[in-house]
Design an enzyme around this catalytic site. Structure first.
Site, PDB file in Angstrom:
ATOM      1  N   HIS A  17       0.836  -1.203   0.000  1.00 57.97           N
ATOM      2  CA  HIS A  17       0.000   0.000   0.000  1.00 57.97           C
ATOM      3  C   HIS A  17       0.873   1.257   0.000  1.00 57.97           C
ATOM      4  O   HIS A  17       2.104   1.178  -0.053  1.00 57.97           O
ATOM      5  CB  HIS A  17      -0.998  -0.016   1.159  1.00 57.97           C
ATOM      6  CG  HIS A  17      -0.349  -0.123   2.513  1.00 57.97           C
ATOM      7  ND1 HIS A  17       0.409   0.878   3.053  1.00 57.97           N
ATOM      8  CD2 HIS A  17      -0.333  -1.132   3.419  1.00 57.97           C
ATOM      9  CE1 HIS A  17       0.854   0.504   4.244  1.00 57.97           C
ATOM     10  NE2 HIS A  17       0.424  -0.723   4.481  1.00 57.97           N
ATOM     11  N   HIS A  20       4.055   1.638   2.140  1.00 59.22           N
ATOM     12  CA  HIS A  20       5.248   0.947   1.634  1.00 59.22           C
ATOM     13  C   HIS A  20       5.870   1.744   0.487  1.00 59.22           C
ATOM     14  O   HIS A  20       7.092   1.888   0.396  1.00 59.22           O
ATOM     15  CB  HIS A  20       4.896  -0.461   1.149  1.00 59.22           C
ATOM     16  CG  HIS A  20       4.244  -1.325   2.190  1.00 59.22           C
ATOM     17  ND1 HIS A  20       3.040  -1.955   1.979  1.00 59.22           N
ATOM     18  CD2 HIS A  20       4.608  -1.634   3.461  1.00 59.22           C
ATOM     19  CE1 HIS A  20       2.701  -2.641   3.073  1.00 59.22           C
ATOM     20  NE2 HIS A  20       3.640  -2.452   3.983  1.00 59.22           N
ATOM     21  N   CYS A 125       1.404 -10.382  21.063  1.00 57.91           N
ATOM     22  CA  CYS A 125       0.601  -9.958  19.911  1.00 57.91           C
ATOM     23  C   CYS A 125       1.074 -10.697  18.670  1.00 57.91           C
ATOM     24  O   CYS A 125       2.185 -10.475  18.200  1.00 57.91           O
ATOM     25  CB  CYS A 125       0.686  -8.455  19.667  1.00 57.91           C
ATOM     26  SG  CYS A 125      -0.201  -8.006  18.143  1.00 57.91           S
ATOM     27  N   CYS A 128       2.018  -8.346  15.683  1.00 61.92           N
ATOM     28  CA  CYS A 128       3.330  -7.703  15.765  1.00 61.92           C
ATOM     29  C   CYS A 128       4.445  -8.740  15.832  1.00 61.92           C
ATOM     30  O   CYS A 128       5.608  -8.416  15.669  1.00 61.92           O
ATOM     31  CB  CYS A 128       3.485  -6.859  17.030  1.00 61.92           C
ATOM     32  SG  CYS A 128       2.422  -5.448  17.145  1.00 61.92           S
ATOM     33  N   CYS A 143      -3.107  -4.783  22.350  1.00 59.58           N
ATOM     34  CA  CYS A 143      -1.924  -4.333  21.617  1.00 59.58           C
ATOM     35  C   CYS A 143      -2.087  -2.843  21.295  1.00 59.58           C
ATOM     36  O   CYS A 143      -3.118  -2.437  20.760  1.00 59.58           O
ATOM     37  CB  CYS A 143      -1.792  -5.130  20.328  1.00 59.58           C
ATOM     38  SG  CYS A 143      -0.595  -4.400  19.201  1.00 59.58           S
ATOM     39  N   HIS A 146      -2.403  -2.750  17.235  1.00 59.56           N
ATOM     40  CA  HIS A 146      -3.513  -3.420  16.562  1.00 59.56           C
ATOM     41  C   HIS A 146      -4.824  -3.391  17.346  1.00 59.56           C
ATOM     42  O   HIS A 146      -5.868  -3.772  16.808  1.00 59.56           O
ATOM     43  CB  HIS A 146      -3.127  -4.869  16.245  1.00 59.56           C
ATOM     44  CG  HIS A 146      -1.963  -4.954  15.303  1.00 59.56           C
ATOM     45  ND1 HIS A 146      -0.676  -5.222  15.722  1.00 59.56           N
ATOM     46  CD2 HIS A 146      -1.873  -4.747  13.972  1.00 59.56           C
ATOM     47  CE1 HIS A 146       0.141  -5.211  14.680  1.00 59.56           C
ATOM     48  NE2 HIS A 146      -0.555  -4.912  13.607  1.00 59.56           N
ATOM     49  N   LYS A 295     -11.653   7.740   8.896  1.00 61.41           N
ATOM     50  CA  LYS A 295     -11.650   6.317   8.661  1.00 61.41           C
ATOM     51  C   LYS A 295     -11.378   6.125   7.180  1.00 61.41           C
ATOM     52  O   LYS A 295     -11.911   6.839   6.352  1.00 61.41           O
ATOM     53  CB  LYS A 295     -13.039   5.757   9.007  1.00 61.41           C
ATOM     54  CG  LYS A 295     -13.142   4.265   9.010  1.00 61.41           C
ATOM     55  CD  LYS A 295     -14.479   3.841   9.606  1.00 61.41           C
ATOM     56  CE  LYS A 295     -14.842   2.425   9.263  1.00 61.41           C
ATOM     57  NZ  LYS A 295     -15.320   2.233   7.909  1.00 61.41           N
ATOM     58  N   LYS A 298     -13.288   3.580   0.940  1.00 66.34           N
ATOM     59  CA  LYS A 298     -13.308   3.870  -0.487  1.00 66.34           C
ATOM     60  C   LYS A 298     -14.570   4.627  -0.871  1.00 66.34           C
ATOM     61  O   LYS A 298     -14.546   5.514  -1.705  1.00 66.34           O
ATOM     62  CB  LYS A 298     -13.233   2.565  -1.287  1.00 66.34           C
ATOM     63  CG  LYS A 298     -11.825   2.264  -1.707  1.00 66.34           C
ATOM     64  CD  LYS A 298     -11.774   1.660  -3.084  1.00 66.34           C
ATOM     65  CE  LYS A 298     -10.410   1.903  -3.574  1.00 66.34           C
ATOM     66  NZ  LYS A 298      -9.849   2.021  -4.664  1.00 66.34           N
TER      67      LYS A 298
HETATM   68  O1  ME8 Z   1       7.024  -3.814   9.925  1.00 66.11           O
HETATM   69  N1  ME8 Z   1       3.005   5.781   6.653  1.00 66.11           N
HETATM   70  O2  ME8 Z   1       6.663  -4.630   7.797  1.00 66.11           O
HETATM   71  P1  ME8 Z   1       5.400  -3.791   7.313  1.00 66.11           P
HETATM   72  C1  ME8 Z   1       4.308   5.701   6.401  1.00 66.11           C
HETATM   73  N2  ME8 Z   1       8.294  -6.619   8.249  1.00 66.11           N
HETATM   74  N3  ME8 Z   1       4.979   4.545   6.249  1.00 66.11           N
HETATM   75  C2  ME8 Z   1       4.296   3.408   6.348  1.00 66.11           C
HETATM   76  C3  ME8 Z   1       2.913   3.405   6.612  1.00 66.11           C
HETATM   77  C4  ME8 Z   1       2.249   4.676   6.756  1.00 66.11           C
HETATM   78  N4  ME8 Z   1       0.946   4.798   6.983  1.00 66.11           N
HETATM   79  N5  ME8 Z   1       2.515   2.126   6.659  1.00 66.11           N
HETATM   80  C5  ME8 Z   1       3.603   1.351   6.428  1.00 66.11           C
HETATM   81  C6  ME8 Z   1       7.274  -4.590   9.021  1.00 66.11           C
HETATM   82  N6  ME8 Z   1       4.692   2.114   6.228  1.00 66.11           N
HETATM   83  C7  ME8 Z   1       8.426  -5.560   9.170  1.00 66.11           C
HETATM   84  C8  ME8 Z   1       9.723  -4.795   8.982  1.00 66.11           C
HETATM   85  S1  ME8 Z   1      12.395  -4.637   8.801  1.00 66.11           S
HETATM   86  C9  ME8 Z   1      13.682  -5.591   9.285  1.00 66.11           C
HETATM   87  C10 ME8 Z   1      10.981  -5.608   9.108  1.00 66.11           C
HETATM   88  C11 ME8 Z   1       6.051   1.637   5.891  1.00 66.11           C
HETATM   89  O3  ME8 Z   1       4.939  -4.429   6.052  1.00 66.11           O
HETATM   90  C12 ME8 Z   1       7.079   2.118   6.900  1.00 66.11           C
HETATM   91  O4  ME8 Z   1       8.350   2.043   6.318  1.00 66.11           O
HETATM   92  O5  ME8 Z   1       4.438  -3.631   8.416  1.00 66.11           O
HETATM   93  C13 ME8 Z   1       6.948   1.068   7.994  1.00 66.11           C
HETATM   94  O6  ME8 Z   1       8.054   1.065   8.878  1.00 66.11           O
HETATM   95  C14 ME8 Z   1       6.844  -0.177   7.147  1.00 66.11           C
HETATM   96  O7  ME8 Z   1       6.076   0.222   6.000  1.00 66.11           O
HETATM   97  C15 ME8 Z   1       6.206  -1.355   7.856  1.00 66.11           C
HETATM   98  O8  ME8 Z   1       6.013  -2.372   6.928  1.00 66.11           O
END
Ligand code: ME8
Length: 507
Positions: A17, A20, A125, A128, A143, A146, A295, A298
């Site tokens: 999303h 990422h 959790c 997490c 949590c 979450h 919230k 869409k």
């Molecule tokens: O935490 N705003 O993966 P994840 C900004 N696998 N950045 C965001 C965001 C938002 N609303 N939502 C997600 C994990 N991100 C672990 C990480 S690393 C060794 C393991 C981005 O899929 C941001 O970079 O939950 C956040 O830290 C990351 O996606 C979390 O991705």
């Protein structure tokens, strides 16, 4: 100097999303800028595939975890390509080479005397993949991230003696105050450390989807230990036959959001210290993109779908918007309305129009050849020291402040056109030299801002620079006056064409 930048590796339990996309694009901006400087760059992104978050999602879908991981890893790879990320490698924690390194480092932690067997009990959790302390949970057992109710769990585990690293970590924070940025995140991490560190359970008994503990294959390595090591393991096999650790370790900057601060700012350096591996130079923690304060829904038409935006407006427009709208390091709201406003006023008008007017005037008044002249002093003054300022910003990971600095000059060029009124000069033969100067300054100013904007909008700037007959994107040439007149302009077309409001948004 070698430059090694990473994004978190994303969980394959869900869809890619905008969050990422945000981190990946920011890391890409850093990587591209450093390449423009002639630095040797390694840019890593990838997917986190083991552990409960993925195992449970797979169970819900009724497929083996490996199958879910395969499918979603492909989607994350696709997204990286789609946003024009220039990552040098895409790591997956299910890569056998990564798993080998995880097993090796775990064994090293044990050999170095930092691992012992014990019983863990706590609120866990599964989303997490983390035990929560009593001070972290909300409403007694939920949590904090979450907001789901957590169960008290007990397990025979292997433990990493993280408590022994409290003092070395405090020393790290004192000696290297720049190691975590921005400052509020540094303070947050440090006060967490000062609050006292517990030992960390390093393995899981109840799970099989992961890297087996080398001395106790009934257990798998805790997913965060496994995941954090991606930054290290990738360098051992990203280029077959090469060990990139020699050139790129330690990492220059790990980009993450605040959700995973604790893992990166505390567990990761403690693990590296225990394994006697050099620590990364810097963590930079950006904020959250808030897609809607109320919230996400869409039907309300308030969700900014990155794929839809890229389909309609192009990838560069999305890259630009994300880093322009929200000051990097802070939380900020984004919205379809905000996007459309910036697209129309900044990309289409301020930059796109500046380019098309410049091209049209040079075409009309000088047969499409950039005249030879010196830059106009008022513009030269504005551009003085700009490339150096942008470099400094990028060194400090100020990805949106750097963009703002350049954008100020885009606006300065627009003001320059308004003030000098070249269309009037064109009517007065005595003003030919002044017109040459104005047209040259505009072409040259466009060239410089475009080189500097390349990391944010690579396709657009490449198009513009090619049409200017100046394809050199190196930062060394981003000085006003570095290139003389004489180039013949090519056809440019509209850089950011007007887009009719989407039917969906107006419905
Ligand atoms: O935490 N705003 O993966 P994840 C900004 N696998 N950045 C965001 C965001 C938002 N609303 N939502 C997600 C994990 N991100 C672990 C990480 S690393 C060794 C393991 C981005 O899929 C941001 O970079 O939950 C956040 O830290 C990351 O996606 C979390 O991705």
């Amino acid at each position: 100097m070698a430059y090694y930048v990473t994004t978190p590796i994303y969980y394959v339990n869900g869809e890619p999303h905008l969050g990422h996309v945000y981190t990946t694009v920011a890391a890409d901006v850093l990587a591209r800028h450093m390449r423009q400087r002639g630095e040797e760059v390694f840019f890593l992104t990838g997917t986190d595939e083991h552990g409960e978050p993925v195992a449970q999602a797979a169970e819900r879908e009724g497929v083996p975890p490996r199958e879910l991981a395969e499918r979603n890893a492909e989607r994350f790879k696709e997204v990286a390509r789609r946003v024009d990320a220039t990552n040098d490698f895409f790591i997956r924690t299910s890569d056998p080479e990564h798993e080998t390194v995880v097993a090796e480092i775990a064994a090293r932690l044990k050999d170095n005397g930092h691992v012992y067997e014990g019983v863990y009990e706590g609120l866990y959790c599964p989303r997490c993949a983390d035990f929560k302390t009593d001070s972290e949970v909300v409403d007694a057992n939920k949590c904090p991230i979450h907001l789901i109710e957590l169960e008290r769990e007990q397990e025979q585990n292997w433990f990493f003696r993280m408590s022994a690293f409290q003092e070395p970590l405090e020393r790290l924070y004192t000696e290297r105050p720049d190691w975590v940025g921005p400052r509020n995140r540094y303070n947050e991490a440090l006060s967490f450390i000062r609050g006292g560190l517990n030992d960390l359970s390093l393995s899981r008994a109840r799970l099989s989807w992961g890297v087996p503990v080398p001395w106790d294959p009934e257990q798998v390595i805790y997913v965060w230990i496994d995941a954090l090591l991606n930054y290290y393991s990738a360098l051992t096999y990203a280029r077959p036959g090469e060990d990139l650790r020699d050139r790129f370790w330690p990492p220059t900057v790990h980009l993450i959001a605040k959700d995973i601060l604790k893992f990166h700012a505390i567990i990761w350096p403690a693990m590296l210290m225990a394994a006697e591996i050099e620590l990364p130079r810097k963590l930079f923690i950006h904020g959250y993109l808030l897609m809607d304060e109320h919230k996400m829904s869409k039907s309300l038409g308030n969700v900014l779908d990155p794929f839809e935006v890229m389909d309609v407006y192009g990838t560069d427009a999305l890259r630009y918007y994300l880093l322009r709208e929200v000051s990097f390091g802070q939380d900020g709201s984004i919205s379809p309305e905000g996007f459309e406003t910036r697209y129309n006023t900044e990309l289409a008008n301020e930059y796109g129009n500046l380019a098309s007017r410049t091209f049209a005037m040079i075409g009309k008044y000088r047969d499409g050849v950039v005249p030879a002249a010196d830059p106009a002093p008022e513009v030269a003054m504005q551009f003085d020291g700009l490339a150096a300022a942008v470099k400094e910003r990028i060194d400090a990971v100020e990805v949106s402040a750097a963009l703002d600095d350049v954008w100020e000059r885009v606006r300065a060029l627009n003001r320059f056109v308004t003030e000098r009124e070249p269309w009037k000069l064109a009517k007065d033969e005595a003003a030919a030299t002044e017109l040459d100067c104005v047209l040259y300054t505009l072409a040259e100013g466009l060239r410089v801002v475009s080189i500097l904007l390349t990391p944010w909008m690579p396709s657009t700037t490449a198009r513009l620079l090619a049409a200017l007959g100046q394809p050199d994107e190196s930062l060394a040439s981003a000085e006003l006056g570095a290139v003389g007149g004489g180039a013949t302009l090519a056809e440019l077309g509209q850089l950011f064409p007007r887009v009719e409001p989407r039917a969906e948004a107006s419905a």
